[in-house]
Design a protein around this motif. Structure first.
Motif, PDB file in Angstrom:
ATOM      1  N   ARG A  99       6.624  14.871   7.551  1.00 22.77           N
ATOM      2  CA  ARG A  99       5.692  14.109   6.716  1.00 22.77           C
ATOM      3  C   ARG A  99       6.314  12.797   6.219  1.00 22.77           C
ATOM      4  NH1 ARG A  99       1.785  17.839   3.095  1.00 22.77           N
ATOM      5  NH2 ARG A  99       1.119  19.224   4.777  1.00 22.77           N
ATOM      6  N   PRO A 100       5.548  11.719   6.282  1.00 22.45           N
ATOM      7  CA  PRO A 100       6.083  10.449   5.801  1.00 22.45           C
ATOM      8  C   PRO A 100       6.112  10.380   4.284  1.00 22.45           C
ATOM      9  CG  PRO A 100       3.818  10.166   6.504  1.00 22.45           C
ATOM     10  CD  PRO A 100       4.176  11.597   6.798  1.00 22.45           C
ATOM     11  N   LYS A 101       7.126   9.684   3.743  1.00 23.86           N
ATOM     12  CA  LYS A 101       7.195   9.494   2.291  1.00 23.86           C
ATOM     13  C   LYS A 101       7.009   8.037   1.909  1.00 23.86           C
ATOM     14  CE  LYS A 101      10.086  13.523   1.458  1.00 23.86           C
ATOM     15  NZ  LYS A 101      10.054  13.962   2.878  1.00 23.86           N
ATOM     16  N   HIS A 102       7.437   7.142   2.802  1.00 27.09           N
ATOM     17  CA  HIS A 102       7.302   5.703   2.527  1.00 27.09           C
ATOM     18  C   HIS A 102       6.628   5.041   3.723  1.00 27.09           C
ATOM     19  CE1 HIS A 102      10.140   6.567  -0.656  1.00 27.09           C
ATOM     20  NE2 HIS A 102      10.897   7.156   0.253  1.00 27.09           N
ATOM     21  N   LEU A 103       5.562   4.335   3.471  1.00 22.64           N
ATOM     22  CA  LEU A 103       4.819   3.705   4.572  1.00 22.64           C
ATOM     23  C   LEU A 103       4.664   2.209   4.349  1.00 22.64           C
ATOM     24  CD1 LEU A 103       1.940   6.316   5.089  1.00 22.64           C
ATOM     25  CD2 LEU A 103       3.878   5.905   6.613  1.00 22.64           C
ATOM     26  N   LEU A 104       4.694   1.487   5.460  1.00 25.45           N
ATOM     27  CA  LEU A 104       4.459   0.050   5.428  1.00 25.45           C
ATOM     28  C   LEU A 104       3.061  -0.168   6.021  1.00 25.45           C
ATOM     29  CD1 LEU A 104       5.416  -2.863   5.153  1.00 25.45           C
ATOM     30  CD2 LEU A 104       6.661  -2.613   7.302  1.00 25.45           C
ATOM     31  N   VAL A 105       2.174  -0.757   5.232  1.00 18.81           N
ATOM     32  CA  VAL A 105       0.764  -0.846   5.631  1.00 18.81           C
ATOM     33  C   VAL A 105       0.354  -2.296   5.873  1.00 18.81           C
ATOM     34  CG1 VAL A 105      -1.615  -0.320   4.919  1.00 18.81           C
ATOM     35  CG2 VAL A 105       0.262   1.155   4.173  1.00 18.81           C
ATOM     36  N   TYR A 106      -0.255  -2.566   7.018  1.00 22.88           N
ATOM     37  CA  TYR A 106      -0.794  -3.908   7.293  1.00 22.88           C
ATOM     38  C   TYR A 106      -2.317  -3.816   7.372  1.00 22.88           C
ATOM     39  CZ  TYR A 106       3.959  -5.084   8.755  1.00 22.88           C
ATOM     40  OH  TYR A 106       5.314  -5.279   8.793  1.00 22.88           O
ATOM     41  N   SER A 134       4.700   6.618  -1.065  1.00 20.98           N
ATOM     42  CA  SER A 134       4.779   5.257  -1.598  1.00 20.98           C
ATOM     43  C   SER A 134       4.449   4.281  -0.467  1.00 20.98           C
ATOM     44  CB  SER A 134       6.168   4.976  -2.155  1.00 20.98           C
ATOM     45  OG  SER A 134       7.053   4.735  -1.082  1.00 20.98           O
ATOM     46  N   THR A 135       3.801   3.180  -0.832  1.00 19.13           N
ATOM     47  CA  THR A 135       3.388   2.244   0.219  1.00 19.13           C
ATOM     48  C   THR A 135       3.759   0.817  -0.158  1.00 19.13           C
ATOM     49  OG1 THR A 135       1.239   2.076  -0.864  1.00 19.13           O
ATOM     50  CG2 THR A 135       1.396   3.574   1.001  1.00 19.13           C
ATOM     51  N   HIS A 136       4.000   0.035   0.872  1.00 20.11           N
ATOM     52  CA  HIS A 136       4.106  -1.411   0.681  1.00 20.11           C
ATOM     53  C   HIS A 136       2.973  -1.996   1.518  1.00 20.11           C
ATOM     54  CE1 HIS A 136       5.792  -5.314  -0.033  1.00 20.11           C
ATOM     55  NE2 HIS A 136       5.782  -5.567   1.264  1.00 20.11           N
ATOM     56  N   VAL A 137       2.043  -2.687   0.865  1.00 18.95           N
ATOM     57  CA  VAL A 137       0.833  -3.128   1.567  1.00 18.95           C
ATOM     58  C   VAL A 137       0.874  -4.631   1.808  1.00 18.95           C
ATOM     59  CG1 VAL A 137      -1.686  -3.251   1.454  1.00 18.95           C
ATOM     60  CG2 VAL A 137      -0.489  -1.282   0.485  1.00 18.95           C
ATOM     61  N   ILE A 138       0.610  -5.028   3.046  1.00 18.95           N
ATOM     62  CA  ILE A 138       0.537  -6.452   3.382  1.00 18.95           C
ATOM     63  C   ILE A 138      -0.845  -6.738   3.963  1.00 18.95           C
ATOM     64  CG2 ILE A 138       1.461  -8.278   4.878  1.00 18.95           C
ATOM     65  CD1 ILE A 138       4.142  -6.826   4.770  1.00 18.95           C
ATOM     66  N   VAL A 139      -1.566  -7.637   3.322  1.00 21.92           N
ATOM     67  CA  VAL A 139      -2.851  -8.064   3.882  1.00 21.92           C
ATOM     68  C   VAL A 139      -2.538  -9.274   4.752  1.00 21.92           C
ATOM     69  CG1 VAL A 139      -5.166  -8.895   3.349  1.00 21.92           C
ATOM     70  CG2 VAL A 139      -4.062  -7.226   1.845  1.00 21.92           C
ATOM     71  N   THR A 140      -2.866  -9.205   6.044  1.00 16.40           N
ATOM     72  CA  THR A 140      -2.430 -10.278   6.946  1.00 16.40           C
ATOM     73  C   THR A 140      -3.170 -11.571   6.639  1.00 16.40           C
ATOM     74  OG1 THR A 140      -4.025  -9.700   8.639  1.00 16.40           O
ATOM     75  CG2 THR A 140      -1.857  -8.668   8.795  1.00 16.40           C
ATOM     76  N   LYS A 158      13.596   1.291   5.574  1.00 14.76           N
ATOM     77  CA  LYS A 158      13.045   1.842   4.333  1.00 14.76           C
ATOM     78  C   LYS A 158      11.817   2.729   4.544  1.00 14.76           C
ATOM     79  CE  LYS A 158      12.287  -1.486   1.322  1.00 14.76           C
ATOM     80  NZ  LYS A 158      12.366  -2.764   0.586  1.00 14.76           N
ATOM     81  N   TYR A 159      11.291   2.717   5.778  1.00 17.44           N
ATOM     82  CA  TYR A 159       9.999   3.392   5.978  1.00 17.44           C
ATOM     83  C   TYR A 159      10.073   4.524   6.990  1.00 17.44           C
ATOM     84  CZ  TYR A 159       8.604  -0.836   3.598  1.00 17.44           C
ATOM     85  OH  TYR A 159       8.495  -1.846   2.692  1.00 17.44           O
ATOM     86  N   ASP A 160       9.130   5.467   6.819  1.00 20.89           N
ATOM     87  CA  ASP A 160       9.010   6.563   7.772  1.00 20.89           C
ATOM     88  C   ASP A 160       7.919   6.267   8.795  1.00 20.89           C
ATOM     89  OD1 ASP A 160      10.784   8.152   6.152  1.00 20.89           O
ATOM     90  OD2 ASP A 160       9.081   8.380   4.788  1.00 20.89           O
TER      91      ASP A 160
END
Ligand SMILES: CCCCCCCCCCCCC/C=C/[C@@H](O)[C@H](COP(=O)(O)O)NC(=O)CCCCCCCCCCCCCCC
Ligand SMILES: Nc1ncnc2c1ncn2[C@@H]1O[C@H](COP(=O)(O)OP(=O)(O)O)[C@@H](O)[C@H]1O
Ligand SMILES: [Ca+2]
Length: 502
Positions: A99-106, A134-140, A158-160
């Protein structure tokens, strides 16, 4: 499975598999009953007898591959017992390493109906929060923003996993960013068509918010943001084939769904100018391209996959845990030299010359809401091959029959102007060579207004070239060379998928 000494609020027994639990939280029964009046709805007996409670959120399978988040509250007599349950469940959840714990979202705010941000905020983010991701979200901000960020800047350690909110084009950006970075880090030359790709370790999840979303549909079985979010949370994974596209020993692009010349290339080129129409642009341009009925002359050479299980016309369908993908994947295990790289295999190239309405390479079924069985229903997600579909020049009526069969139970390949081959590699050369100046013009986005018809200058017959539709991106080169590679050896990205049949 949760059972026994705790009793769900309905008073009946309720089994929830740990692998499908999303979160658990303790309830303060007294204050809750005061707060929202739920007390009255519960059967008097159970709430009086069991003053402590905890709520488990879990995946509920609904109709047609749809997943939903459901809650069940368990009551018990002692506070200590209640806490013990909560703690044990939390420990078990932590032990699930996939299971992922840290995700990078675009998020692509302009994909599909331009609802990416809203879909993410309203439907997906609350579920990630619930599951303590936890997420780090980037809107392109522009096309290729996500690709370039992944390729150069992103701190991937840093991400899974990475998540894209958008369509096939956005998924393709992620694949390009991650795969290019992995090759560069490992010293692999992307320009060499024969070189093996190093698999990338991060998984890519898709939240469908595009126009076709066939990569999501063909892997999860439905285009539904909540279902995809839940697959991501429980850590589902699915390897996928990736085709690399070259022109004169120069790397052009990767493709994971459709590589189409002729019909699908022309539909895409026309539809790009109608983005404002949203997903309906494909129907509009599809209808228009159907009426223009252009065919293209050229030579297709291909290397049939002869050492694998499965054919493009069999009745098998690629589902999670697919036996054919597993079997064919073993052909690439560390101690095997892939047969198709051996010299004797290389003698197996076949050459077909002709006039084609469409040349399609489907690395997966390309199932989507428009065509739930897809362009090549028996194609496999991760068998290391692509299905090469050749549609020769035929009447409009016959081509329409062929198209319509994508939407019904009838076999779209059972027509005398259509053939399909499962291949390792293929090459296409248009009959007339494209000059560099024409390529430049096309690359700069200025489509040739009316290409010269070299056979009959002044007539209205087909132009000399189409373009390739590569997962929804236009490739200006007509002549290309394509190789298909797969897991666990060569490929690439894992993608979240249903853990049961889709
Ligand atoms: C008459 C009805 C015929 C229906 C035929 C349906 C065949 C559909 C097969 C679709 C395969 C799609 C493969 C996916 C490609 C995507 O990677 C890619 C990018 O997706 P994205 O925008 O989400 O980023 N999408 C596409 O290139 C879109 C292709 C869409 C093709 C639509 C074709 C519609 C044809 C309508 C013909 C109408 C004829 C009517 C005559 C009376
Ligand atoms: N912020 C942005 N502005 C403009 N284009 C973008 C942006 N982010 C991504 N794109 C591009 O938009 C295109 C379409 O994206 P996609 O998410 O596949 O939607 P659709 O399914 O509607 O085509 C892709 O080529 C992608 O590179
Ligand atoms: Ca395949």
């Amino acid at each position: 499975t949760l059972m026994a000494s705790v009793v769900p609020q309905t008073g009946t027994s309720h089994g929830v598999s740990v692998s499908e639990i999303l979160a658990v939280r303790e309830l303060d029964v007294d204050s809750e009953t005061k707060d929202d009046g739920r007390w009255q709805k519960m059967p008097q007996k159970s709430t009086e007898a069991y003053p402590y409670a905890f709520t488990v959120s879990y995946v509920e399978r609904a109709w047609q591959h749809r997943w939903r988040c459901s809650d069940v509250t368990f009551h018990c007599l002692e506070g200590a017992l209640c806490q013990q349950w909560v703690q044990t469940i939390r420990e078990q959840l932590t032990a699930l390493t996939s299971r992922p714990k840290h995700l990078l979202v675009y998020i692509n705010p302009y994909g599909g109906k331009q609802q990416g941000e809203r879909i993410y905020e309203q439907k997906v983010a609350p579920l990630f929060t619930l599951a303590s991701i936890s997420t780090h979200v980037i809107v392109t901000e522009h096309a290729n923003h996500a690709r370039d960020h992944l390729r150069t800047e992103a701190e991937l350690k840093k991400y899974d996993g990475v998540v894209c909110v958008g369509g096939d084009g956005m998924f393709s950006e992620m694949v390009h960013g991650l795969v290019s970075r992995t090759q560069r880090d490992n010293g692999v030359d992307q320009n060499s068509p024969e070189e093996k790709l190093v698999p990338c370790t991060l998984r890519i999840g898709i939240i469908p918010a595009g126009s076709t979303d066939c990569i999501c549909y063909a892997t999860v079985g439905i285009n539904d943001p909540v279902t995809s979010a839940l697959h991501i949370i429980v850590g589902d994974a699915q390897p996928m084939d990736v085709c690399s596209v070259h022109h004169n020993n120069t790397f052009l692009r990767y493709s994971v769904s459709l590589l189409g010349y002729g019909f699908y290339g022309d539909v895409l080129a026309d539809s790009e100018r109608k983005r404002w129409m949203g997903p309906a642009r494909y129907d509009f341009s599809g209808f228009k391209t159907f009426l223009t009925h252009h065919y293209y002359e050229g030579t297709v050479s291909f290397l049939p996959a002869t050492d694998i299980l499965g054919t493009p016309r069999d009745k098998t369908r690629c589902r999670a845990g697919c036996f054919i993908c597993q079997h064919n994947g073993q052909l690439y295990s560390e101690d095997h030299q892939p047969l198709f790289l051996l010299p004797e295999y290389k003698g197996g190239w076949r050459v077909i010359r002709g006039k084609f309405l469409a040349i399609n390479a489907a690395s997966m079924s390309c199932a989507c809401p428009r065509s739930p069985k897809g362009l090549s229903p028996a194609a496999h997600l991760a068998d290391g091959t692509t299905d090469l579909i050749l549609v020769r020049k035929c009447s409009r009526f016959n081509f329409l029959r062929h198209l319509l069969r994508h939407t019904s139970k009838y076999d779209q390949f059972d027509m005398n102007f259509v053939e399909v081959h499962r291949v390792r590699r293929f090459r296409f050369t248009p009959r007339y060579c494209q000059s560099d100046s024409e390529l430049d013009l096309r690359e700069n986005g200025k489509r040739l207004f009316s290409q010269i018809c070299r056979d009959h200058p002044a007539c209205s017959c087909s132009p000399a070239y189409s373009s390739w539709n590569c997962d929804g991106e236009i490739l200006p080169h007509a002549a290309i060379e394509v190789g298909c590679v797969t897991t666990p050896y060569n490929l690439l990205c894992k993608y979240t998928v249903h853990s049961e049949s889709i």
